[in-house]
Design a protein around this motif. Sequence first.
Motif, PDB file in Angstrom:
ATOM      1  N   GLY A 167      -0.469  47.479 -43.038  1.00 14.66           N
ATOM      2  CA  GLY A 167      -0.942  48.622 -41.930  1.00 14.66           C
ATOM      3  C   GLY A 167       0.819  48.518 -41.264  1.00 14.66           C
ATOM      4  N   ILE A 168       1.567  47.469 -41.468  1.00 15.27           N
ATOM      5  CA  ILE A 168       3.054  47.727 -40.188  1.00 15.27           C
ATOM      6  C   ILE A 168       3.591  48.625 -40.797  1.00 15.27           C
ATOM      7  CG2 ILE A 168       4.466  46.296 -39.612  1.00 15.27           C
ATOM      8  CD1 ILE A 168       3.137  43.885 -40.213  1.00 15.27           C
ATOM      9  N   PRO A 169       3.773  49.408 -40.056  1.00 17.15           N
ATOM     10  CA  PRO A 169       4.634  50.742 -40.270  1.00 17.15           C
ATOM     11  C   PRO A 169       5.603  50.551 -41.259  1.00 17.15           C
ATOM     12  CG  PRO A 169       3.831  50.924 -37.854  1.00 17.15           C
ATOM     13  CD  PRO A 169       3.513  49.760 -38.650  1.00 17.15           C
ATOM     14  N   ILE A 170       5.965  51.233 -42.221  1.00 16.28           N
ATOM     15  CA  ILE A 170       7.089  51.202 -43.165  1.00 16.28           C
ATOM     16  C   ILE A 170       8.656  51.117 -42.248  1.00 16.28           C
ATOM     17  CG2 ILE A 170       8.474  51.492 -45.030  1.00 16.28           C
ATOM     18  CD1 ILE A 170       5.801  49.913 -45.323  1.00 16.28           C
ATOM     19  N   ASP A 171       9.005  52.103 -40.985  1.00 16.60           N
ATOM     20  CA  ASP A 171       9.902  51.925 -40.571  1.00 16.60           C
ATOM     21  C   ASP A 171       9.700  50.483 -39.435  1.00 16.60           C
ATOM     22  OD1 ASP A 171      11.677  54.439 -40.120  1.00 16.60           O
ATOM     23  OD2 ASP A 171      11.127  54.374 -37.978  1.00 16.60           O
ATOM     24  N   THR A 172       9.030  50.801 -39.436  1.00 15.58           N
ATOM     25  CA  THR A 172       9.307  48.933 -38.352  1.00 15.58           C
ATOM     26  C   THR A 172      10.251  48.222 -39.094  1.00 15.58           C
ATOM     27  OG1 THR A 172       7.003  49.175 -37.009  1.00 15.58           O
ATOM     28  CG2 THR A 172       8.022  47.535 -36.435  1.00 15.58           C
ATOM     29  N   LEU A 173       9.205  47.664 -40.120  1.00 15.14           N
ATOM     30  CA  LEU A 173      10.056  47.011 -40.912  1.00 15.14           C
ATOM     31  C   LEU A 173      11.229  47.200 -41.396  1.00 15.14           C
ATOM     32  CD1 LEU A 173       6.616  45.879 -43.233  1.00 15.14           C
ATOM     33  CD2 LEU A 173       7.516  45.059 -41.440  1.00 15.14           C
ATOM     34  N   ALA A 174      11.037  48.351 -42.017  1.00 15.65           N
ATOM     35  CA  ALA A 174      12.949  48.984 -42.313  1.00 15.65           C
ATOM     36  C   ALA A 174      13.929  48.573 -41.183  1.00 15.65           C
ATOM     37  CB  ALA A 174      12.811  50.406 -42.605  1.00 15.65           C
ATOM     38  N   ASP A 175      13.320  48.525 -40.036  1.00 18.86           N
ATOM     39  CA  ASP A 175      14.501  48.698 -38.785  1.00 18.86           C
ATOM     40  C   ASP A 175      15.500  47.887 -38.851  1.00 18.86           C
ATOM     41  OD1 ASP A 175      14.432  50.851 -36.839  1.00 18.86           O
ATOM     42  OD2 ASP A 175      13.547  49.351 -35.317  1.00 18.86           O
ATOM     43  N   PRO A 176      15.777  46.575 -38.978  1.00 16.95           N
ATOM     44  CA  PRO A 176      16.547  45.874 -38.970  1.00 16.95           C
ATOM     45  C   PRO A 176      17.352  44.966 -40.565  1.00 16.95           C
ATOM     46  CG  PRO A 176      14.638  44.500 -38.322  1.00 16.95           C
ATOM     47  CD  PRO A 176      13.972  45.993 -39.523  1.00 16.95           C
ATOM     48  N   LEU A 177      17.112  46.102 -41.871  1.00 15.41           N
ATOM     49  CA  LEU A 177      16.881  46.033 -42.572  1.00 15.41           C
ATOM     50  C   LEU A 177      18.455  47.054 -42.996  1.00 15.41           C
ATOM     51  CD1 LEU A 177      14.250  46.668 -45.014  1.00 15.41           C
ATOM     52  CD2 LEU A 177      14.973  44.609 -43.782  1.00 15.41           C
ATOM     53  N   PRO A 178      19.346  45.807 -43.922  1.00 13.52           N
ATOM     54  CA  PRO A 178      21.273  46.934 -43.780  1.00 13.52           C
ATOM     55  C   PRO A 178      20.683  47.993 -44.283  1.00 13.52           C
ATOM     56  CG  PRO A 178      20.516  45.070 -45.502  1.00 13.52           C
ATOM     57  CD  PRO A 178      19.887  44.696 -43.958  1.00 13.52           C
ATOM     58  N   ARG A 179      19.870  47.976 -45.883  1.00  9.93           N
ATOM     59  CA  ARG A 179      19.459  49.997 -46.193  1.00  9.93           C
ATOM     60  C   ARG A 179      18.382  49.939 -46.317  1.00  9.93           C
ATOM     61  NH1 ARG A 179      22.123  46.078 -49.500  1.00  9.93           N
ATOM     62  NH2 ARG A 179      20.796  45.648 -51.067  1.00  9.93           N
ATOM     63  N   PRO A 180      17.875  50.720 -45.024  1.00  9.88           N
ATOM     64  CA  PRO A 180      16.540  51.070 -45.005  1.00  9.88           C
ATOM     65  C   PRO A 180      15.838  52.225 -45.057  1.00  9.88           C
ATOM     66  CG  PRO A 180      17.916  51.343 -42.763  1.00  9.88           C
ATOM     67  CD  PRO A 180      18.460  50.594 -43.962  1.00  9.88           C
ATOM     68  N   GLN A 181      16.748  52.694 -46.160  1.00  5.11           N
ATOM     69  CA  GLN A 181      15.762  53.847 -46.714  1.00  5.11           C
ATOM     70  C   GLN A 181      15.347  53.137 -48.449  1.00  5.11           C
ATOM     71  OE1 GLN A 181      19.568  53.194 -46.165  1.00  5.11           O
ATOM     72  NE2 GLN A 181      20.519  53.561 -48.170  1.00  5.11           N
ATOM     73  N   GLN A 182      15.756  51.834 -48.337  1.00  3.85           N
ATOM     74  CA  GLN A 182      15.780  51.880 -50.090  1.00  3.85           C
ATOM     75  C   GLN A 182      14.303  50.724 -49.592  1.00  3.85           C
ATOM     76  OE1 GLN A 182      18.774  49.288 -50.948  1.00  3.85           O
ATOM     77  NE2 GLN A 182      19.410  50.946 -51.944  1.00  3.85           N
ATOM     78  N   LEU A 183      13.182  51.213 -49.039  1.00  3.25           N
ATOM     79  CA  LEU A 183      11.899  50.419 -48.134  1.00  3.25           C
ATOM     80  C   LEU A 183      11.382  51.513 -47.994  1.00  3.25           C
ATOM     81  CD1 LEU A 183      10.831  47.575 -47.354  1.00  3.25           C
ATOM     82  CD2 LEU A 183      10.630  48.595 -45.121  1.00  3.25           C
ATOM     83  N   ILE A 184      10.418  51.011 -49.162  1.00  2.00           N
ATOM     84  CA  ILE A 184       8.874  51.879 -48.995  1.00  2.00           C
ATOM     85  C   ILE A 184       7.525  50.924 -49.557  1.00  2.00           C
ATOM     86  CG2 ILE A 184       9.203  51.666 -52.152  1.00  2.00           C
ATOM     87  CD1 ILE A 184       8.094  54.993 -51.678  1.00  2.00           C
ATOM     88  N   GLY A 185       6.055  51.818 -48.698  1.00  5.16           N
ATOM     89  CA  GLY A 185       5.089  50.634 -48.899  1.00  5.16           C
ATOM     90  C   GLY A 185       4.589  50.752 -49.909  1.00  5.16           C
ATOM     91  N   THR A 186       4.029  50.422 -50.485  1.00  4.86           N
ATOM     92  CA  THR A 186       2.735  50.334 -51.849  1.00  4.86           C
ATOM     93  C   THR A 186       1.544  49.761 -51.881  1.00  4.86           C
ATOM     94  OG1 THR A 186       3.225  48.577 -53.385  1.00  4.86           O
ATOM     95  CG2 THR A 186       4.495  50.678 -53.787  1.00  4.86           C
ATOM     96  N   HIS A 187       0.901  50.624 -51.414  1.00  6.19           N
ATOM     97  CA  HIS A 187      -0.462  49.392 -50.441  1.00  6.19           C
ATOM     98  C   HIS A 187      -1.337  48.938 -51.999  1.00  6.19           C
ATOM     99  CE1 HIS A 187      -4.124  48.637 -47.437  1.00  6.19           C
ATOM    100  NE2 HIS A 187      -3.968  47.838 -48.262  1.00  6.19           N
ATOM    101  N   PHE A 188      -1.347  48.207 -52.841  1.00  5.10           N
ATOM    102  CA  PHE A 188      -1.549  47.542 -53.761  1.00  5.10           C
ATOM    103  C   PHE A 188      -3.295  47.681 -53.114  1.00  5.10           C
ATOM    104  CE2 PHE A 188       1.666  47.622 -56.373  1.00  5.10           C
ATOM    105  CZ  PHE A 188       1.558  47.863 -57.373  1.00  5.10           C
ATOM    106  N   MET A 189      -4.483  47.784 -53.950  1.00  6.35           N
ATOM    107  CA  MET A 189      -5.866  47.547 -53.205  1.00  6.35           C
ATOM    108  C   MET A 189      -6.365  46.242 -54.140  1.00  6.35           C
ATOM    109  SD  MET A 189      -6.671  49.600 -50.888  1.00  6.35           S
ATOM    110  CE  MET A 189      -5.239  50.384 -50.669  1.00  6.35           C
TER     111      MET A 189
END
Length: 288
Positions: free
Chosen positions: A121-143
Amino acid sequence: MATDHQQCPVAVIGAGVMGTAIATTVLGSGLPVVLLDVGQAELDRAERTIEIQLRHARMMDALPSGRAPGRLVTTTSSSALAGARAVVEAVVEHEATKVGVLTDVAGIVDADTPLISNTSGIPIDTLADPLPRPQQLIGTHFMNPAYLIDLVEVIRGRRTDEATVTAVTELLAALNRRAVVVRDSPGFVTSRLLHPMLNDAARLVDEDVATAEDVDRLMVGCLGHRTGPLRTADLIGLDNLVDSLAALYERTGEQRYRPCEQLLAKVHDGHLGQKSGRGFYDYREALS
Ligand SMILES: NC(=O)c1ccc[n+]([C@@H]2O[C@H](COP(=O)([O-])OP(=O)(O)OC[C@H]3O[C@@H](n4cnc5c(N)ncnc54)[C@H](O)[C@@H]3O)[C@@H](O)[C@H]2O)c1
């Protein structure tokens, strides 16, 4: 000679409940996996669990048929992830830990490699913020259990690009998994709805309104739930549930996400659910 990216391993980081089950799903679909954890003991346990899960998944007809399992490599060294086709991060639900892991791996893999977080549940945009290529981060919430459930909640961050969405939906298709793509928000769809319900179920036990068994019996027998909320909480892992609720509470300020005393006490006592042998229920006999 150019490398065929489709033949490269999928890197899975974190060999806990989810990393192990995701590795099983990928291997059972005939694709190679490199599985990384900080601890050798976790990796050894994951190897044993994957064997059992592969048998279980085959018995349940939950994986693509007629494919030999992919090759599994386990490692404690992130340099072994170079050349991965995609990276799935499945470490603990702590923002700083996830950001550290994702930043490290972004510097190791090829520039066009999708980075996938299995955050609850941590927003993907929050995790992407410090990354060098934020456009390549995506979430897959496998159950959970990922090797049996064929639908995956996919979270497109504000900056996730089209190439990443396409690469990840293609990867999921190769695993015989269907994707439902949602927008970014704390808890996305499933955790936002499920986690407060699990918290409330634990609160009912806390308030002595009903036993765990009776809460689950009512939800199964009257409302058609498959296992009941407290067995589900034990399956998830109560430590992970507390961390996920805390992450949601921190971001929304909503009381319904504040982990209740019953959950906190069980985690404090090391009763983490199925993975530790005790939670709301006792699994020690099954594990011995
Ligand atoms: N448990 C569930 O049912 C469930 C369902 C969906 C999503 N999730 C999410 O999946 C992620 C993993 O959850 P889990 O239940 O598998 O947790 P877990 O506690 O079972 O496993 C986490 C693993 O990460 C490893 N780890 C910690 N720091 C690391 C690092 N820096 N590098 C490499 N490995 C590291 C730990 O050693 C451990 O083996 C979390 O974000 C969680 O919210 C969990």
